[in-house]
Scaffold this motif. Structure first.
Motif, PDB file in Angstrom:
ATOM      1  N   THR A  95     -19.182  18.734   1.109  1.00  0.00           N
ATOM      2  CA  THR A  95     -20.228  17.822   1.550  1.00  0.00           C
ATOM      3  C   THR A  95     -19.611  16.514   2.027  1.00  0.00           C
ATOM      4  OG1 THR A  95     -22.261  16.672   0.878  1.00  0.00           O
ATOM      5  CG2 THR A  95     -20.579  16.996  -0.816  1.00  0.00           C
ATOM      6  N   LEU A  96     -20.035  16.079   3.202  1.00  0.00           N
ATOM      7  CA  LEU A  96     -19.635  14.791   3.771  1.00  0.00           C
ATOM      8  C   LEU A  96     -20.895  13.989   4.057  1.00  0.00           C
ATOM      9  CD1 LEU A  96     -16.843  16.010   6.227  1.00  0.00           C
ATOM     10  CD2 LEU A  96     -16.528  14.977   3.991  1.00  0.00           C
ATOM     11  N   GLU A  97     -20.732  12.844   4.738  1.00  0.00           N
ATOM     12  CA  GLU A  97     -21.876  11.967   4.978  1.00  0.00           C
ATOM     13  C   GLU A  97     -22.982  12.662   5.768  1.00  0.00           C
ATOM     14  OE1 GLU A  97     -22.914   7.619   6.988  1.00  0.00           O
ATOM     15  OE2 GLU A  97     -20.846   8.353   6.920  1.00  0.00           O
ATOM     16  N   LYS A  98     -22.629  13.331   6.869  1.00  0.00           N
ATOM     17  CA  LYS A  98     -23.623  13.973   7.725  1.00  0.00           C
ATOM     18  C   LYS A  98     -23.490  15.490   7.756  1.00  0.00           C
ATOM     19  CE  LYS A  98     -24.261  10.242  11.128  1.00  0.00           C
ATOM     20  NZ  LYS A  98     -24.213   9.914  12.583  1.00  0.00           N
ATOM     21  N   ILE A  99     -22.554  16.046   6.986  1.00  0.00           N
ATOM     22  CA  ILE A  99     -22.229  17.466   7.088  1.00  0.00           C
ATOM     23  C   ILE A  99     -22.208  18.093   5.705  1.00  0.00           C
ATOM     24  CG2 ILE A  99     -20.492  19.151   7.852  1.00  0.00           C
ATOM     25  CD1 ILE A  99     -19.436  16.841   9.717  1.00  0.00           C
ATOM     26  N   PRO A 135     -10.242  34.564  10.419  1.00  0.00           N
ATOM     27  CA  PRO A 135      -9.125  33.613  10.459  1.00  0.00           C
ATOM     28  C   PRO A 135      -9.511  32.192  10.860  1.00  0.00           C
ATOM     29  CG  PRO A 135      -8.435  35.693  11.406  1.00  0.00           C
ATOM     30  CD  PRO A 135      -9.916  35.813  11.143  1.00  0.00           C
ATOM     31  N   TYR A 136     -10.568  32.042  11.656  1.00  0.00           N
ATOM     32  CA  TYR A 136     -10.992  30.712  12.082  1.00  0.00           C
ATOM     33  C   TYR A 136     -11.720  29.955  10.957  1.00  0.00           C
ATOM     34  CZ  TYR A 136      -9.957  32.500  16.743  1.00  0.00           C
ATOM     35  OH  TYR A 136      -9.325  33.044  17.835  1.00  0.00           O
ATOM     36  N   PHE A 137     -12.200  30.687   9.954  1.00  0.00           N
ATOM     37  CA  PHE A 137     -12.968  30.079   8.878  1.00  0.00           C
ATOM     38  C   PHE A 137     -12.216  30.064   7.546  1.00  0.00           C
ATOM     39  CE2 PHE A 137     -16.111  31.459  11.925  1.00  0.00           C
ATOM     40  CZ  PHE A 137     -17.084  30.469  11.902  1.00  0.00           C
ATOM     41  N   ALA A 138     -11.179  30.905   7.433  1.00  0.00           N
ATOM     42  CA  ALA A 138     -10.558  31.151   6.125  1.00  0.00           C
ATOM     43  C   ALA A 138     -10.067  29.877   5.451  1.00  0.00           C
ATOM     44  CB  ALA A 138      -9.411  32.146   6.276  1.00  0.00           C
ATOM     45  N   GLY A 139      -9.415  28.997   6.208  1.00  0.00           N
ATOM     46  CA  GLY A 139      -8.870  27.781   5.619  1.00  0.00           C
ATOM     47  C   GLY A 139      -9.940  26.903   5.007  1.00  0.00           C
ATOM     48  N   ASN A 140     -11.086  26.799   5.704  1.00  0.00           N
ATOM     49  CA  ASN A 140     -12.178  25.989   5.173  1.00  0.00           C
ATOM     50  C   ASN A 140     -12.805  26.618   3.940  1.00  0.00           C
ATOM     51  OD1 ASN A 140     -12.293  24.751   8.096  1.00  0.00           O
ATOM     52  ND2 ASN A 140     -13.522  23.462   6.746  1.00  0.00           N
ATOM     53  N   ILE A 141     -13.058  27.921   4.017  1.00  0.00           N
ATOM     54  CA  ILE A 141     -13.658  28.605   2.874  1.00  0.00           C
ATOM     55  C   ILE A 141     -12.745  28.478   1.670  1.00  0.00           C
ATOM     56  CG2 ILE A 141     -14.385  30.849   1.979  1.00  0.00           C
ATOM     57  CD1 ILE A 141     -15.081  31.631   4.861  1.00  0.00           C
ATOM     58  N   GLY A 142     -11.440  28.655   1.904  1.00  0.00           N
ATOM     59  CA  GLY A 142     -10.467  28.619   0.821  1.00  0.00           C
ATOM     60  C   GLY A 142     -10.105  27.243   0.343  1.00  0.00           C
ATOM     61  N   GLY A 143     -10.471  26.196   1.078  1.00  0.00           N
ATOM     62  CA  GLY A 143     -10.257  24.839   0.611  1.00  0.00           C
ATOM     63  C   GLY A 143      -8.975  24.173   1.077  1.00  0.00           C
ATOM     64  N   TRP A 144      -8.187  24.836   1.961  1.00  0.00           N
ATOM     65  CA  TRP A 144      -6.939  24.196   2.387  1.00  0.00           C
ATOM     66  C   TRP A 144      -6.993  23.721   3.847  1.00  0.00           C
ATOM     67  CZ3 TRP A 144      -7.021  29.483   1.042  1.00  0.00           C
ATOM     68  CH2 TRP A 144      -6.872  30.396   2.075  1.00  0.00           C
ATOM     69  N   SER A 145      -8.187  23.697   4.443  1.00  0.00           N
ATOM     70  CA  SER A 145      -8.331  23.216   5.811  1.00  0.00           C
ATOM     71  C   SER A 145      -9.677  22.520   5.943  1.00  0.00           C
ATOM     72  CB  SER A 145      -8.234  24.382   6.803  1.00  0.00           C
ATOM     73  OG  SER A 145      -8.658  23.987   8.093  1.00  0.00           O
ATOM     74  N   LYS A 146      -9.775  21.600   6.915  1.00  0.00           N
ATOM     75  CA  LYS A 146     -11.023  20.893   7.204  1.00  0.00           C
ATOM     76  C   LYS A 146     -11.448  21.124   8.650  1.00  0.00           C
ATOM     77  CE  LYS A 146     -11.417  18.877   3.149  1.00  0.00           C
ATOM     78  NZ  LYS A 146     -12.529  19.219   2.234  1.00  0.00           N
ATOM     79  N   SER A 147     -11.039  22.242   9.238  1.00  0.00           N
ATOM     80  CA  SER A 147     -11.305  22.463  10.665  1.00  0.00           C
ATOM     81  C   SER A 147     -12.795  22.603  10.957  1.00  0.00           C
ATOM     82  CB  SER A 147     -10.552  23.700  11.170  1.00  0.00           C
ATOM     83  OG  SER A 147     -11.002  24.867  10.516  1.00  0.00           O
TER      84      SER A 147
END
Length: 556
Positions: free
Chosen positions: A374-378, A520-532
């Motif tokens: 969770t971020l300010e607008k996202i 692959p485009y979502f994995a980093g975000n789901i896993g917590g090691w990317s903010k793409s």
């Protein structure tokens, strides 16, 4: 069954006997883990030429079960050698000896470390690559290793974030349970038959004992027949030898609808340590179970209500591990891309368009979405159903809903803000509100670019609704065949829902039921090691608000 053994590969075949089975006549997960560890160790030593020991075993997802009388074949092979460690791929196939039918039981990756002889330094030789699949696994091995090495920092980062997220169970809702009665302790004395050929306790035996106590713990919550569905990485922290006492402690950490996570900790004591009550922590693992009742129906577990601080720590830790596990899925095993299942037929355009829109609305209405960031607008959510993972991204945009709709429904604008899109060209306008696009996506992990052909169905709000809809689904067209230049990929169900908040702002919700090719485009975000995803969402907000502010009529 193909019996040929490839270079550097080790093959083990076993006929499942009653002694290998559980009370339901199915192959015991503990017995299978022992066989897998043995086969992987022999593959590691075949490559290294010296003794090797288990360092860890990555996530294991059990796709199916095996029964008494069936035959399993385990193939283990070194995918990549680093300076002193190796990654070994393990594939288990089960065969019915009466019909000859085969099915995949599980795929796993293990890490083994070569033991130096005396003071001699170990430097492992590289793995020879002879096929395209070997090259793919070699490349992915480096990424899997990176995920392993940064696992602890990723976990700690997610645990810090969890304090900012709403906790859905801290409101004393009905139907919850505590984990007090799920605590299990057991002890084993390491005897010579439990030792491996190096004199240490066999890693596979330790994993089997851990599985036994974890199964007992899970059964105390479900009152049914728990069966191991997956493992969140066995990690060996130290060794033990013949004569050691191994104490196993297991407890349920959390539940997720049809699954439950059990944590197991192993401590070793030699005779003196045993008398002094001073043990050595040698192993930890987190095992995930499903369960069935006497009618073989899947059991829904009660939600866990943390009581103590320790309960809450384990509860939140299970959520963090689940998130990392979802993100790691695509680097654990590499699946070939599948062509889209829907063939485009102009005579059926209305039904295909309607199905496209309804699928997106149905995905949005599903229950079980969990906040992961969770971020300010996202705000980002994930939803796991069986083997499917979905992502939902909610964005608050300072622009009228109709403006956001016009910008987002024209997919030729997508590359202007989404870094995952290289190009997006209209192939055919099949109706006033339905277009087919050919999309080229960016390169991931050094592979070739991906391409997708999609149907985009647009809908303005009806009288009793204020939701704009932009639904997306892959279709296949004879005029755009798969090309060797790209990896043909699939969008199962995706799109935008846009709702007005007031005359000058709206909420934009992006949804995607993720296919193996898109993961692959979502994995980093789901896993917590990317903010793409957060970065793409922020770019989307900026694009819409800037276009509205600057009055870019040409874009609209």
């Amino acid at each position: 069954m193909e019996a040929t053994v490839a270079r550097g590969e080790v093959l083990m075949s076993q006929a499942i006997q009653p002694a290998h089975a559980d009370s339901r006549g199915e192959l015991s997960a503990g017995q299978l883990l022992k066989w897998m560890d043995t086969t992987a160790c022999l593959a590691a030593e075949k490559h290294a030429g010296i003794s090797c020991v288990t360092a860890s075993m990555d996530d294991i997802l059990f796709e199916d079960t095996a029964r008494i009388g069936q035959i399993i074949t385990i193939r283990a092979k070194v995918t990549r050698a680093f300076s002193t460690s190796m990654e070994i791929s393990i594939k288990v196939i089960v065969q019915d000896k009466f019909t000859g039918a085969e099915k995949l039981l599980c795929v796993a990756f293990s890490t083994f470390v070569a033991k130096p002889v005396g003071k001699e330094k170990v430097h492992l030789k590289p793995v020879p690559l002879q096929t395209e699949q070997e090259q793919v696994e070699y490349t992915l091995a480096a990424e899997r290793r990176k995920v392993r090495l940064q696992h602890e920092s990723t976990f700690n980062s997610i645990m810090k974030e969890s304090g900012r997220l709403d906790d859905p169970v801290c409101n004393n809702e009905e139907g919850t349970a505590t984990t007090m009665g799920t605590s299990v302790q057991s002890i084993e004395l390491v005897l010579p038959p439990h030792a491996n050929h190096h004199g240490n306790t066999f890693g596979g035996q330790i994993m089997a004992w851990m599985e036994t106590v974890a199964t007992i713990s899970a059964s105390r919550l479900c009152y049914g027949h728990p069966f191991l569905k997956s493992v969140d990485m066995f990690k060996f922290r130290g060794s033990s030898t013949v004569g050691d006492r191994l104490v196993f402690n297991a407890i349920v950490n959390n539940t997720f609808q049809n699954s439950v996570e059990v944590g197991v900790r192993v401590e070793a004591f030699d005779c003196q340590e045993w008398a002094e009550g001073r043990g050595r922590h040698i192993n930890s693992a987190f095992l995930i179970y499903n369960a069935v009742d006497d009618q073989e129906e899947i059991i829904t577990f009660p939600r866990i209500q943390p009581i103590s601080k320790d309960d809450l720590r384990r509860y939140q830790g299970a959520i963090a591990r689940r998130r990392i596990r979802l993100g790691r899925k695509y680097v654990i095993s590499h699946k070939k891309e599948a062509p889209p299942s829907t063939q485009w037929d102009i005579s059926k355009k209305e039904s295909l368009s309607h199905a496209n829109v309804e699928a997106l609305k149905n995905l949005a209405s599903r229950s079980g979405w969990e906040v992961t960031s969770t971020l300010e607008k996202i705000k980002i959510y994930t939803l796991e159903e069986q083997d499917a993972i979905s992502v939902k991204v909610e964005k608050r945009v300072g622009s009228p809903a109709h403006t956001a709709y016009h910008l987002l429904s024209d997919f030729t604008n997508r590359p202007l803000w989404d870094p995952h899109y290289i190009s997006c060209d209209v192939v055919d306008q099949v109706g006033e509100d339905d277009l087919i696009y050919h999309i080229i996506c960016s390169v991931v992990n050094g592979d070739k670019p991906k391409d997708i052909t999609v149907l985009v169905s647009r809908r303005k709000p009806l009288k009793d609704d204020n939701t704009y809809i932009v639904a997306v689904k892959s279709v296949s067209l004879p005029s755009i065949p798969a090309s060797a230049q790209y990896i043909r990929s699939e969008v199962i169900c995706a799109g935008f829902l846009i709702q007005a908040v007031d005359s000058s702002s709206c909420t934009v919700t992006y949804l995607n039921r993720i296919s193996d090719s898109i993961l692959p485009y979502f994995a980093g975000n789901i896993g917590g090691w990317s903010k793409s995803i957060e970065e793409a969402a922020a770019a989307c907000i900026k694009f819409i608000e800037s276009a509205a502010h600057d009055g870019l009529k040409s874009v609209l």
